[in-house]
Design a protein around this motif. Structure first.
Motif, PDB file in Angstrom:
ATOM      1  N   ARG A  36      -6.217 -15.235  -1.956  1.00  0.00           N
ATOM      2  CA  ARG A  36      -6.515 -13.712  -1.745  1.00  0.00           C
ATOM      3  C   ARG A  36      -4.996 -13.746  -1.576  1.00  0.00           C
ATOM      4  NH1 ARG A  36     -10.282  -9.395   1.198  1.00  0.00           N
ATOM      5  NH2 ARG A  36      -9.607  -8.194  -0.139  1.00  0.00           N
ATOM      6  N   ARG A  37      -3.828 -13.062  -2.322  1.00  0.00           N
ATOM      7  CA  ARG A  37      -2.501 -12.292  -2.576  1.00  0.00           C
ATOM      8  C   ARG A  37      -2.520 -11.446  -1.163  1.00  0.00           C
ATOM      9  NH1 ARG A  37      -0.588 -10.626  -8.259  1.00  0.00           N
ATOM     10  NH2 ARG A  37      -1.207 -12.995  -9.477  1.00  0.00           N
ATOM     11  N   GLN A  38      -1.335 -11.802  -0.341  1.00  0.00           N
ATOM     12  CA  GLN A  38      -1.195 -10.343   1.190  1.00  0.00           C
ATOM     13  C   GLN A  38      -0.526  -9.779   0.662  1.00  0.00           C
ATOM     14  OE1 GLN A  38      -2.822 -11.751   3.607  1.00  0.00           O
ATOM     15  NE2 GLN A  38      -3.595 -13.346   2.456  1.00  0.00           N
ATOM     16  N   VAL A  39      -1.307  -8.411   1.041  1.00  0.00           N
ATOM     17  CA  VAL A  39      -0.596  -7.091   0.453  1.00  0.00           C
ATOM     18  C   VAL A  39       0.133  -6.814   2.491  1.00  0.00           C
ATOM     19  CG1 VAL A  39      -0.801  -4.706  -0.423  1.00  0.00           C
ATOM     20  CG2 VAL A  39      -2.341  -6.752  -1.541  1.00  0.00           C
ATOM     21  N   SER A  40       1.092  -6.171   2.050  1.00  0.00           N
ATOM     22  CA  SER A  40       1.800  -6.028   3.897  1.00  0.00           C
ATOM     23  C   SER A  40       1.141  -4.310   3.444  1.00  0.00           C
ATOM     24  CB  SER A  40       3.623  -5.382   2.842  1.00  0.00           C
ATOM     25  OG  SER A  40       3.519  -4.548   2.608  1.00  0.00           O
ATOM     26  N   ALA A  41       1.111  -3.600   4.897  1.00  0.00           N
ATOM     27  CA  ALA A  41       1.212  -2.223   5.381  1.00  0.00           C
ATOM     28  C   ALA A  41       1.810  -1.322   4.766  1.00  0.00           C
ATOM     29  CB  ALA A  41       1.493  -2.113   6.758  1.00  0.00           C
ATOM     30  N   LYS A  42       3.124  -1.342   4.580  1.00  0.00           N
ATOM     31  CA  LYS A  42       4.119  -0.698   3.791  1.00  0.00           C
ATOM     32  C   LYS A  42       3.853  -0.096   2.412  1.00  0.00           C
ATOM     33  CE  LYS A  42       8.178  -0.899   6.523  1.00  0.00           C
ATOM     34  NZ  LYS A  42       9.923  -0.848   6.584  1.00  0.00           N
ATOM     35  N   THR A  43       2.957  -1.413   1.619  1.00  0.00           N
ATOM     36  CA  THR A  43       2.878  -1.248  -0.049  1.00  0.00           C
ATOM     37  C   THR A  43       1.490  -0.991  -0.109  1.00  0.00           C
ATOM     38  OG1 THR A  43       4.080  -3.649  -0.691  1.00  0.00           O
ATOM     39  CG2 THR A  43       1.997  -3.126  -2.260  1.00  0.00           C
ATOM     40  N   LYS A  44       0.352  -0.874   0.985  1.00  0.00           N
ATOM     41  CA  LYS A  44      -0.531  -0.334   0.759  1.00  0.00           C
ATOM     42  C   LYS A  44      -0.399   1.365   0.846  1.00  0.00           C
ATOM     43  CE  LYS A  44      -3.220  -4.126   2.962  1.00  0.00           C
ATOM     44  NZ  LYS A  44      -4.222  -4.772   4.067  1.00  0.00           N
ATOM     45  N   GLU A  45       0.020   1.583   2.209  1.00  0.00           N
ATOM     46  CA  GLU A  45       0.510   2.712   2.119  1.00  0.00           C
ATOM     47  C   GLU A  45       1.389   3.767   1.378  1.00  0.00           C
ATOM     48  OE1 GLU A  45       3.416   5.254   5.869  1.00  0.00           O
ATOM     49  OE2 GLU A  45       3.413   3.475   5.498  1.00  0.00           O
ATOM     50  N   ALA A  46       1.588   2.739   0.029  1.00  0.00           N
ATOM     51  CA  ALA A  46       2.720   3.344  -0.454  1.00  0.00           C
ATOM     52  C   ALA A  46       1.484   3.612  -2.009  1.00  0.00           C
ATOM     53  CB  ALA A  46       3.795   2.483  -1.914  1.00  0.00           C
ATOM     54  N   ILE A  47       0.892   2.886  -2.239  1.00  0.00           N
ATOM     55  CA  ILE A  47      -0.082   3.208  -3.307  1.00  0.00           C
ATOM     56  C   ILE A  47      -1.451   3.812  -2.826  1.00  0.00           C
ATOM     57  CG2 ILE A  47      -2.533   1.775  -4.306  1.00  0.00           C
ATOM     58  CD1 ILE A  47       0.600   0.952  -5.191  1.00  0.00           C
ATOM     59  N   ALA A  48      -1.467   4.134  -1.464  1.00  0.00           N
ATOM     60  CA  ALA A  48      -2.081   5.140  -1.197  1.00  0.00           C
ATOM     61  C   ALA A  48      -1.293   6.324  -0.766  1.00  0.00           C
ATOM     62  CB  ALA A  48      -2.559   4.905   0.299  1.00  0.00           C
ATOM     63  N   LYS A  49      -0.702   6.374  -1.396  1.00  0.00           N
ATOM     64  CA  LYS A  49       0.196   8.630  -1.625  1.00  0.00           C
ATOM     65  C   LYS A  49      -0.064   8.198  -2.721  1.00  0.00           C
ATOM     66  CE  LYS A  49       3.280   8.306   2.454  1.00  0.00           C
ATOM     67  NZ  LYS A  49       4.889   7.914   3.017  1.00  0.00           N
ATOM     68  N   LEU A  50       0.153   7.005  -4.218  1.00  0.00           N
ATOM     69  CA  LEU A  50       0.380   7.481  -5.136  1.00  0.00           C
ATOM     70  C   LEU A  50      -1.032   7.671  -5.587  1.00  0.00           C
ATOM     71  CD1 LEU A  50       1.213   6.710  -8.364  1.00  0.00           C
ATOM     72  CD2 LEU A  50       0.131   4.706  -8.223  1.00  0.00           C
ATOM     73  N   GLY A  51      -2.310   7.126  -5.360  1.00  0.00           N
ATOM     74  CA  GLY A  51      -4.005   7.158  -5.396  1.00  0.00           C
ATOM     75  C   GLY A  51      -3.933   8.835  -4.864  1.00  0.00           C
TER      76      GLY A  51
END
Length: 222
Positions: A36-51
């Motif tokens: 599994r690719r490691q996804v950083s917390a900042k990337t998750k936060e940016a994608i969550a805001k997009l959602g």
């Protein structure tokens, strides 16, 4: 933001190859890569805001929406967060559609490509671009309504469509024009009928039934 090691989007680790029939001794570094690719917390936060910007209106679609966001975060795990956030912001302003990973990567690449000012953009027929985007948006039942692409001298922008009428607008228009029937009233949602009552188009009886209010002539002599 400048990156010291050039374009970071598609850097791939070098692989050491050995000749046919040859083997390489195993070392402590020859461990299998994590699946599994490691996804950083900042990337998750940016994608969550997009959602949140493209949150579906139906509750039944929330689970699929969450899965789509998780896949998007995985696909973009190695994209620099500053470029990702900039791409998300620009995309959200210009498009009513949820972006694919490819869309955001292409935007990120365009920011880096601006380092070559000698490459001038080819002249584009923006009216044709706006027409194609409007056709695509109108054909998609899940696309945002009440907006349209409008061409100008520098490109296309998404603007509110003043000619757009919702189903409720059409219902109220028929009541106003006097062309609505009792069947139209019976098929209309309760909230529409209550609004029509407040506007003076309908009358409600004690049993809750709605009927079209008869108009009275304002000129006494007629």
């Amino acid at each position: 933001m400048e990156h010291a090691h050039g374009n970071p989007l598609f850097n791939k680790p070098l692989t050491a190859y050995v000749g046919q029939g040859q083997t390489r001794p195993l070392t402590s570094s020859d461990k299998p890569a994590p699946s599994r690719r490691q996804v950083s917390a900042k990337t998750k936060e940016a994608i969550a805001k997009l959602g949140l910007r493209y949150r579906p209106t139906s509750q039944t679609d929330l689970e699929a929406h969450a899965g789509q966001l998780a896949m998007l975060a995985t696909d973009l795990h190695d994209l620099p967060v500053d470029l990702l956030e900039r791409a998300i912001g620009d995309w959200s302003i210009k498009s009513p559609f949820m972006p694919k990973a490819f869309d955001l990567v292409q935007l990120a690449k365009s920011y880096l490509a601006k380092a070559h000012p000698q490459q001038r953009e080819v002249t584009t027929d923006w009216v044709d671009v706006a027409r194609r985007r409007n056709d695509r948006m109108n054909a998609d039942p899940e696309a945002r309504r009440g907006v349209r692409w409008v061409a100008n001298s520098t490109g296309v922008n998404l603007e509110l469509d003043p000619t757009y009428r919702t189903d409720m607008d059409r219902f109220m228009g028929k009541l106003h024009d006097g062309t609505a029937t009792a069947r139209d009233v019976d098929r209309a949602p309760e909230v529409w009928r209550k609004i029509a009552e407040e506007r003076g188009y309908l009358r409600r009886f004690d049993d809750g039934a709605f009927v079209i209010r008869e108009r009275r002539c304002e000129n006494v002599g007629l």
